[in-house]
Design an enzyme around this catalytic site. Structure first.
Site, short mmCIF file in Angstrom:
data_model
loop_
_atom_site.label_atom_id
_atom_site.label_comp_id
_atom_site.label_asym_id
_atom_site.label_seq_id
_atom_site.Cartn_x
_atom_site.Cartn_y
_atom_site.Cartn_z
N ASP A 193 -6.85 19.46 -13.91
CA ASP A 193 -7.20 18.13 -14.38
C ASP A 193 -6.78 18.09 -15.86
OD1 ASP A 193 -8.44 15.92 -15.51
OD2 ASP A 193 -10.20 16.04 -14.22
N TYR A 249 -16.32 17.76 -15.19
CA TYR A 249 -16.70 16.35 -15.37
C TYR A 249 -17.72 16.01 -14.27
CZ TYR A 249 -16.47 11.36 -14.58
OH TYR A 249 -16.80 10.06 -14.34
N LYS A 257 -7.87 7.25 -19.17
CA LYS A 257 -8.11 7.84 -20.48
C LYS A 257 -6.85 7.78 -21.34
CE LYS A 257 -12.06 8.29 -18.63
NZ LYS A 257 -12.12 8.94 -17.36
N ARG A 269 0.86 -1.20 0.00
CA ARG A 269 0.00 0.00 0.00
C ARG A 269 0.88 1.24 0.00
NH1 ARG A 269 -1.32 1.72 4.64
NH2 ARG A 269 -2.02 -0.26 5.49
C1 LIG Z 1 -11.86 14.96 -16.95
C2 LIG Z 1 -12.04 13.80 -16.03
N1 LIG Z 1 -11.53 13.87 -14.78
C3 LIG Z 1 -11.66 12.85 -13.92
C4 LIG Z 1 -12.34 11.69 -14.25
C5 LIG Z 1 -12.50 10.58 -13.23
O1 LIG Z 1 -11.64 9.55 -13.50
P1 LIG Z 1 -11.94 7.98 -13.21
O2 LIG Z 1 -13.12 7.60 -14.01
O3 LIG Z 1 -10.66 7.31 -13.61
O4 LIG Z 1 -12.20 7.88 -11.74
C6 LIG Z 1 -12.86 11.57 -15.54
C7 LIG Z 1 -13.59 10.34 -15.93
O5 LIG Z 1 -14.27 10.30 -16.93
C8 LIG Z 1 -12.71 12.66 -16.45
O6 LIG Z 1 -13.22 12.60 -17.69
#
Ligand SMILES: Cc1ncc(COP(=O)(O)O)c(C=O)c1O
Length: 387
Positions: A182, A109, A207, A56
């Site tokens: 992000d 998001y 992604k 961990r």
């Molecule tokens: C721009 C963005 N940030 C964060 C996330 C969250 O990531 P995760 O689905 O890997 O938890 C996503 C998921 O679609 C996203 O598109």
């Protein structure tokens, strides 16, 4: 070449392939082994080999991934998490305390909005939405002394608005807050926010970084070592880490990020050109289009304009749903950034959690994650689906 030399001198693709890992001294293994172990033999009590004690806290497969993503974002320290949202949660809890406030994108998001609105808020961390493309609106949303983070996406999901990272870092810093970017949509290949003044970069590595739709993960990268220490503590204390198999897959994806992103961008440009002249399309949203309000800014802070394309159709929500259902090469599904093209209806799918709020998206909006298939096949598929 040593790890430090890779970080300091190499080009992006060289770092993507080599940073974070030196061939194993014992076997020469070129690729980081999947260390499927939870614990490590100690040479006497507290005699750790290479600092490994319990997986961990650290695992060598994860360490390699963390080194690679830090090098790609030009940061000092990278952290891998079990998902993008786990990374976000760890960041919020590392950097905020009850009573603090965060400015978030007004088209964040959906899952990020839900995390702030339904989870962080309950624990006393409040938020205000502001348009990331409007520096004055972000400044106005800051509560001096209370706002600890300005959190942005650029491009945003799904409306592809562009935030000025340099200007927003200055606005955040003036107010004693930190800027979190992000960087999921751009990927480190197209944009490196830390070099523009951001304090923290986060990714859903699910992604573009992973890139093959076969693993869920998240990452955080920082330059400041005090901040790194806080995140190290929380990553271990909260424990939302990826297992070694997931870390291996994500790291394997990162190695080809540059070539994949270039093909994503090539294909997106062709799809945008096709959609722009289609009678059933009322608007194409892509930062590469000169009429996009963030075009000049995106050209300045991004290498290219990315693989995400949103568009609106003339026939309203029912038409948008029908297009999503008729597409065949574009797979109907959530997520983005994989080699295969995906199509989705944000209002009913990824952004259903913001329905009825200020963050609601237009019902006739379709979002494409343009993959790396043959561009002509993608265009023929959209033509058929729109027809
Ligand atoms: C721009 C963005 N940030 C964060 C996330 C969250 O990531 P995760 O689905 O890997 O938890 C996503 C998921 O679609 C996203 O598109």
């Amino acid at each position: 070449m040593s790890e430090q030399q890779h970080r300091n001198k190499s080009g992006f693709e060289t770092r993507a392939i080599h940073a974070g890992y030196e061939p194993d001294p014992m076997t020469g293994a070129v690729i980081p082994p999947i260390y499927a172990t939870s614990t490590y033999k100690q040479d006497g009590v507290g005699g750790l080999r290479g600092g490994y004690e319990y997986s961990r806290s650290a695992n060598p497969t994860r360490t390699a991934l963390e080194g690679a993503i830090a090098a790609l974002e030009e940061g000092e320290k990278g952290f891998a998490f079990a998902s993008g949202l786990a990374a976000e949660d760890a960041l919020i809890r590392s950097m905020c305390r009850p009573g603090d406030h965060v400015v978030i994108p007004d088209d964040a998001y959906g899952g990020t909005f839900r995390l702030f609105d339904k989870v962080a808020k309950v624990w006393g961390v409040d938020h205000s939405p502001a348009a990331v493309s409007d520096v004055d609106a972000v400044r106005a949303a800051i509560k001096p002394g209370v706002t600890k983070l300005v959190w942005i996406e650029t491009p945003t999901n799904p409306l592809l608005n562009i935030g000025d990272i340099e200007a927003l870092a200055a606005v955040a810093h003036e107010a004693g807050a930190k800027l979190v970017v992000d960087n999921t949509f751009a990927s480190p290949y197209l944009q490196q926010p830390l070099t523009l003044g951001a304090d923290v970069v986060m990714h859903s590595t699910t992604k573009y970084c992973g890139g093959h739709s076969d693993v869920v993960g998240g990452a955080v990268v920082v330059r400041d070592l005090d901040l790194a220490e806080q995140i190290t503590f929380h990553q271990n204390a909260m424990g939302a880490v990826p297992g070694p198999f997931d870390a291996f897959l994500t790291h394997r994806g990162l190695k080809t990020l540059g070539v994949r992103m270039d093909r994503h961008c090539d294909n997106a440009e062709k799809v945008v050109e096709f959609l722009s002249s289609h009678a059933a399309v009322s608007q194409v949203i892509y930062p590469g289009l000169p009429e996009h309000p963030g075009h000049a800014l995106a050209a300045r802070q991004m290498k290219r304009f990315g693989g995400m394309v949103s568009f609106r159709v003339t026939g309203g929500e029912q038409h948008a749903l029908a297009v999503c259902e008729k597409a065949e090469v574009f797979t109907l599904g959530e997520s983005l950034g994989g080699v295969e093209s995906l199509i989705e209806h944000p209002g009913r799918m990824t952004h259903a959690s913001v329905a009825g709020t200020d963050l609601e998206v237009p019902p006739d909006l379709i979002r494409l994650s343009v993959g790396i298939e043959t561009a002509d096949d993608l265009i023929a598929d959209l033509d058929r689906a729109l027809g």
